[in-house]
Design a protein around this motif. Structure first.
Motif, PDB file in Angstrom:
ATOM      1  N   ALA A 151       1.003  -1.193   0.100  1.00 35.90           N
ATOM      2  CA  ALA A 151       0.149  -0.057  -0.077  1.00 35.90           C
ATOM      3  C   ALA A 151       0.726   1.185   0.110  1.00 35.90           C
ATOM      4  O   ALA A 151       1.876   1.326   0.709  1.00 35.90           O
ATOM      5  CB  ALA A 151      -0.759  -0.150   1.243  1.00 35.90           C
ATOM      6  N   SER A 152       0.389   2.371  -0.718  1.00 36.01           N
ATOM      7  CA  SER A 152       1.014   3.650  -0.469  1.00 36.01           C
ATOM      8  C   SER A 152       0.357   4.410   0.158  1.00 36.01           C
ATOM      9  O   SER A 152      -1.209   4.517  -0.002  1.00 36.01           O
ATOM     10  CB  SER A 152       1.082   4.429  -1.895  1.00 36.01           C
ATOM     11  N   PHE A 153       0.844   5.252   0.938  1.00 33.94           N
ATOM     12  CA  PHE A 153       0.016   6.346   1.894  1.00 33.94           C
ATOM     13  C   PHE A 153       0.231   7.591   1.249  1.00 33.94           C
ATOM     14  O   PHE A 153       1.035   7.947   0.962  1.00 33.94           O
ATOM     15  CB  PHE A 153       0.808   6.474   3.324  1.00 33.94           C
ATOM     16  N   ILE A 154      -1.163   8.123   1.182  1.00 34.14           N
ATOM     17  CA  ILE A 154      -1.136   9.585   0.301  1.00 34.14           C
ATOM     18  C   ILE A 154      -1.878  10.398   1.246  1.00 34.14           C
ATOM     19  O   ILE A 154      -2.862  10.326   1.629  1.00 34.14           O
ATOM     20  CB  ILE A 154      -1.995   9.475  -0.843  1.00 34.14           C
ATOM     21  N   PRO A 155      -1.086  11.280   1.812  1.00 36.83           N
ATOM     22  CA  PRO A 155      -1.631  12.396   2.644  1.00 36.83           C
ATOM     23  C   PRO A 155      -2.448  13.315   2.219  1.00 36.83           C
ATOM     24  O   PRO A 155      -2.648  13.384   0.956  1.00 36.83           O
ATOM     25  CB  PRO A 155      -0.466  13.322   3.353  1.00 36.83           C
ATOM     26  N   LEU A 156      -3.622  13.498   2.928  1.00 35.81           N
ATOM     27  CA  LEU A 156      -4.719  14.321   2.682  1.00 35.81           C
ATOM     28  C   LEU A 156      -4.147  15.932   2.659  1.00 35.81           C
ATOM     29  O   LEU A 156      -3.697  16.354   3.747  1.00 35.81           O
ATOM     30  CB  LEU A 156      -5.833  14.156   3.594  1.00 35.81           C
TER      31      LEU A 156
END
Length: 164
Positions: free
Chosen positions: A95-100
């Motif tokens: 999984a890749s974490f995409i910050p909001l």
């Protein structure tokens, strides 16, 4: 049958380094968790190397799993898994974490993973809420995408982040 996970993985350790205090000290990363095989960790890149960082996410498999069939969320302060997401006959890629954008909370982001559903013989892009691991959206793909890892995610105003 499933891979011999015990042969592939060893128990994950948490090692503390105090340069002035002598040797490195290691202990179980998740005390009492002996039935999961964990790899491909990720976290909010805006929280990298912060001493108050608390959460990370990873793929996991059980002894009977054919591949990484669950996504987990770990609380580093409690040293335990606080959430697990799994679907029948579905396997995850890292999984890749995409910050909001505009959010400062550590859990404020999205996790994106390419999944494979065995019964449908189909890959999808799955978007999950990083705080809850609840799916937000799943988009079926026309082709099967093989397992892959270590992508790069880019946001217009925040730049690019490699998966750890």
């Amino acid at each position: 049958g499933p891979p011999n996970w015990k042969k592939i993985f060893t128990e994950p350790l948490r090692c503390i380094i105090h340069p002035e205090a002598g040797p490195v000290k290691c202990s179980p990363l998740l005390p009492g968790v002996n039935d999961l095989y964990i790899d491909y960790p990720t976290f909010n890149p805006l929280w990298k190397m912060r001493p108050d960082s608390r959460y990370w996410y990873a793929l996991a498999a059980t002894e009977d799993s054919l591949w990484f069939d669950r996504l987990i969320k770990v609380d580093t302060k409690l040293q335990r898994i606080i959430s697990t997401r799994t679907f029948p006959d579905t396997y995850f890629t890292e999984a890749s974490f995409i910050p909001l954008p505009g959010k400062d909370e550590e859990e404020a982001g999205l996790l994106i993973s390419v999944t494979y559903e065995k019964k449908k013989d189909q890959s999808s892009i799955m978007v999950l809420d990083a705080a809850t691991l609840n799916p937000i959206e799943q988009m079926g793909l026309s082709d099967v995408i093989p397992f892959h890892a270590h992508g790069v995610s880019c946001l217009e105003k925040l730049g690019c982040f490699s998966n750890p």
